[in-house]
Design a protein around this motif. Structure first.
Motif, PDB file in Angstrom:
ATOM      1  N   VAL A 148       0.956  -2.966  12.680  1.00 21.80           N
ATOM      2  CA  VAL A 148       1.030  -2.144  13.910  1.00 21.80           C
ATOM      3  C   VAL A 148       2.137  -3.141  14.793  1.00 21.80           C
ATOM      4  CG1 VAL A 148      -0.971  -0.974  13.921  1.00 21.80           C
ATOM      5  CG2 VAL A 148      -0.920  -3.139  14.598  1.00 21.80           C
ATOM      6  N   ASP A 149       3.085  -3.758  13.858  1.00 19.96           N
ATOM      7  CA  ASP A 149       3.827  -4.745  14.895  1.00 19.96           C
ATOM      8  C   ASP A 149       5.162  -3.922  15.080  1.00 19.96           C
ATOM      9  OD1 ASP A 149       5.608  -6.645  15.557  1.00 19.96           O
ATOM     10  OD2 ASP A 149       5.121  -8.077  14.101  1.00 19.96           O
ATOM     11  N   LEU A 150       5.141  -3.518  16.449  1.00 24.00           N
ATOM     12  CA  LEU A 150       6.393  -2.510  16.560  1.00 24.00           C
ATOM     13  C   LEU A 150       7.465  -3.190  16.521  1.00 24.00           C
ATOM     14  CD1 LEU A 150       4.819  -1.159  20.071  1.00 24.00           C
ATOM     15  CD2 LEU A 150       4.616  -0.443  17.959  1.00 24.00           C
ATOM     16  N   LYS A 151       7.989  -4.322  16.422  1.00 21.83           N
ATOM     17  CA  LYS A 151       8.970  -5.066  16.260  1.00 21.83           C
ATOM     18  C   LYS A 151       9.545  -4.749  14.716  1.00 21.83           C
ATOM     19  CE  LYS A 151       7.750  -9.333  17.374  1.00 21.83           C
ATOM     20  NZ  LYS A 151       6.532  -8.919  17.736  1.00 21.83           N
ATOM     21  N   ILE A 153       9.185  -1.934  13.184  1.00 17.95           N
ATOM     22  CA  ILE A 153       9.448  -0.471  12.775  1.00 17.95           C
ATOM     23  C   ILE A 153      10.871  -0.420  13.180  1.00 17.95           C
ATOM     24  CG2 ILE A 153       8.940   1.716  13.290  1.00 17.95           C
ATOM     25  CD1 ILE A 153       6.207   0.997  14.330  1.00 17.95           C
ATOM     26  N   ALA A 158      12.059   5.212  13.755  1.00 22.06           N
ATOM     27  CA  ALA A 158      11.554   5.635  15.095  1.00 22.06           C
ATOM     28  C   ALA A 158      12.498   6.914  15.390  1.00 22.06           C
ATOM     29  CB  ALA A 158      12.080   4.479  16.112  1.00 22.06           C
ATOM     30  N   MET A 168       6.406   7.570  20.574  1.00 18.25           N
ATOM     31  CA  MET A 168       6.382   6.257  20.265  1.00 18.25           C
ATOM     32  C   MET A 168       6.040   5.841  18.796  1.00 18.25           C
ATOM     33  SD  MET A 168       4.914   2.485  22.093  1.00 18.25           S
ATOM     34  CE  MET A 168       3.410   2.917  21.810  1.00 18.25           C
ATOM     35  N   ALA A 169       6.856   5.072  17.991  1.00 14.58           N
ATOM     36  CA  ALA A 169       6.406   4.823  16.794  1.00 14.58           C
ATOM     37  C   ALA A 169       5.405   3.685  16.816  1.00 14.58           C
ATOM     38  CB  ALA A 169       7.454   4.316  15.820  1.00 14.58           C
ATOM     39  N   ARG A 170       4.270   4.096  15.759  1.00 12.87           N
ATOM     40  CA  ARG A 170       3.207   3.029  16.180  1.00 12.87           C
ATOM     41  C   ARG A 170       2.921   1.853  14.825  1.00 12.87           C
ATOM     42  NH1 ARG A 170      -0.434   4.505  20.029  1.00 12.87           N
ATOM     43  NH2 ARG A 170      -1.545   2.745  19.618  1.00 12.87           N
ATOM     44  N   GLY A 171       3.228   2.271  13.681  1.00 16.79           N
ATOM     45  CA  GLY A 171       2.968   1.530  12.756  1.00 16.79           C
ATOM     46  C   GLY A 171       3.369   2.268  11.129  1.00 16.79           C
ATOM     47  N   THR A 374       5.504   5.991   7.896  1.00 12.76           N
ATOM     48  CA  THR A 374       5.429   5.275   9.293  1.00 12.76           C
ATOM     49  C   THR A 374       4.942   6.490  10.287  1.00 12.76           C
ATOM     50  OG1 THR A 374       7.590   4.390   8.495  1.00 12.76           O
ATOM     51  CG2 THR A 374       7.155   4.398  11.050  1.00 12.76           C
ATOM     52  N   GLY A 376       3.648   7.646  14.240  1.00 16.61           N
ATOM     53  CA  GLY A 376       3.610   7.284  15.912  1.00 16.61           C
ATOM     54  C   GLY A 376       2.711   8.278  16.335  1.00 16.61           C
TER      55      GLY A 376
END
Length: 378
Positions: A148-151, A153, A158, A168-171, A374, A376
């Motif tokens: 779930v680290d958004l950085k 994705i 996204a 929002m993309a979540r993981g 992936t 969101g």
């Protein structure tokens, strides 16, 4: 005498009024029934009270639903959304009725906090990993959240989700099963047997620094473009893809036919190296980087004396019904979508009792495929 007539007319008026009230209560003289709404949309779990106006206004109203498995209604007009679908709520008085169309959609509002190990459901919602076993067994679980680290994705993922209405993309989510019962090759021409094909021509970046295992690890660990790679092959190598030249990617893609994804997710796809490493890191909760890495074969790498990884991954699925899952193989070799050259791609070898190895292999080798997606929130 006139006073007597006036006196006797008062009870008559009361009687007439009583008859009118009784007539309204039994609905025999109802002219119309009008519900306050003609169409409503609710999410599962929501409720809304409808009102019904009648002429005359004192008429008794009864309420009903055409499908109580989708939406219920009580004697006061309170509608409750039960499950996805459509139903008609009816208000009736004295044989006169009006209706309201009710559309129930799944509640895909995701919790503000999602953690690795949470369960991803077929409707795109999240069930906490702390839910009791019976709740999980009865849920339609299709995967396990592993990052779930958004950085991490990619913008590509996204963007795809955004085009489908995701805010929002979540993981990332790992599938509960292998993509197929048999191992698959990464690439092979079924007619000539050739396995040379340069994917950098269509946008891939090879994860290889010749003679430098640490540099190769850095490129591999940073690769989270599994979904984009599948899309690039499908777009620019369409004929070859459809003809079965890319069996591992195709197997992950065909997993969508067996386990459909919800609207807030990408299709299932073959994970990249970085994505597969996150499965190991987050389920096994271990240090897994260059600080404890061992170089092998000039530009490959491994981690020694790491135990319990496969057990930890499979433990994340313990509460899921057995018929919905395949355990990760405790000596499994899994393809990633990360390429090393025109003839080789990278795999991850899991040894539950000893090590993790990441090496390049010829694309015509056959290894396992564990799809991911992936997701969101709307």
């Amino acid at each position: 005498m006139a006073d007597m007539k006036k006196y006797f007319s008062f009870p008559a008026a009361i009687a007439a009024a009583c008859l009118m009230v009784l007539s309204c209560e039994d609905g025999s003289d109802v002219v119309s029934v009008t519900i306050s709404e003609s169409d409503i949309q609710l999410k599962t779990g929501d409720s809304l009270r409808l009102e019904a106006q009648t002429v005359p206004s004192a008429a008794a109203v009864s309420w009903s639903s055409s499908d109580y498995e989708v939406a219920t209604v009580d004697a006061t007009g309170l509608v409750k959304a039960v499950s996805e679908g459509s139903a008609t709520v009816i208000a009736e008085a004295g044989g006169v009725r009006d209706s309201c169309n009710v559309t129930v959609q799944p509640d895909r509002t995701l919790p503000s906090r999602i953690v690795p190990g949470d369960f991803f459901l077929a409707d795109g919602s999240i069930l906490s990993k702390d839910a009791d076993a019976e709740t999980v067994r009865n849920a339609d679980v299709i995967g396990i959240v592993f990052c779930v680290d958004l950085k991490k994705i990619p913008e590509y993922d996204a963007g795809y989700l955004s085009d489908n209405g995701v805010i929002m993309a979540r993981g990332f989510v790992m599938a509960l099963k292998e993509a197929s019962e048999t191992s698959q090759m990464w690439y092979k021409d079924p007619y000539t047997g050739a396995y040379l094909r340069d994917e950098t021509e269509i946008g891939f970046t090879d994860a290889l620094v010749e003679g430098d295992s640490y540099g190769t690890f850095e490129l591999s660990d940073a690769d989270f473009s599994g979904f984009e790679k599948t899309c690039l092959v499908k777009e620019f190598r369409t004929d070859a893809y459809n003809a079965g030249y890319y069996p591992a990617m195709l197997a992950a893609d065909e997993y969508n036919d067996y386990v459909p994804v919800p609207e807030n997710a990408t299709p299932w796809y073959l994970p990249s190296c970085g994505q597969f490493f996150e499965i190991i890191r987050n389920f096994a909760d271990i240090r897994f980087d260059e600080s404890n890495m061992l170089p092998i074969n000039d530009d490959d790498f491994m981690w020694e004396n790491i135990t319990g990884i496969v057990e930890a991954i499979n433990a994340s699925m313990d509460k899921v019904s057995d018929n919905l899952k395949d355990p990760v193989n405790d000596t499994g070799v899994y393809w990633t979508s990360t390429t090393s050259s025109s003839t080789q791609a990278r795999y991850v070898y899991l040894d539950n009792g000893w090590s993790v190895i990441c090496m390049k292999a010829n694309k015509n080798e056959s290894y396992l495929v564990r799809p991911i997606l992936t997701f969101g929130s709307f």
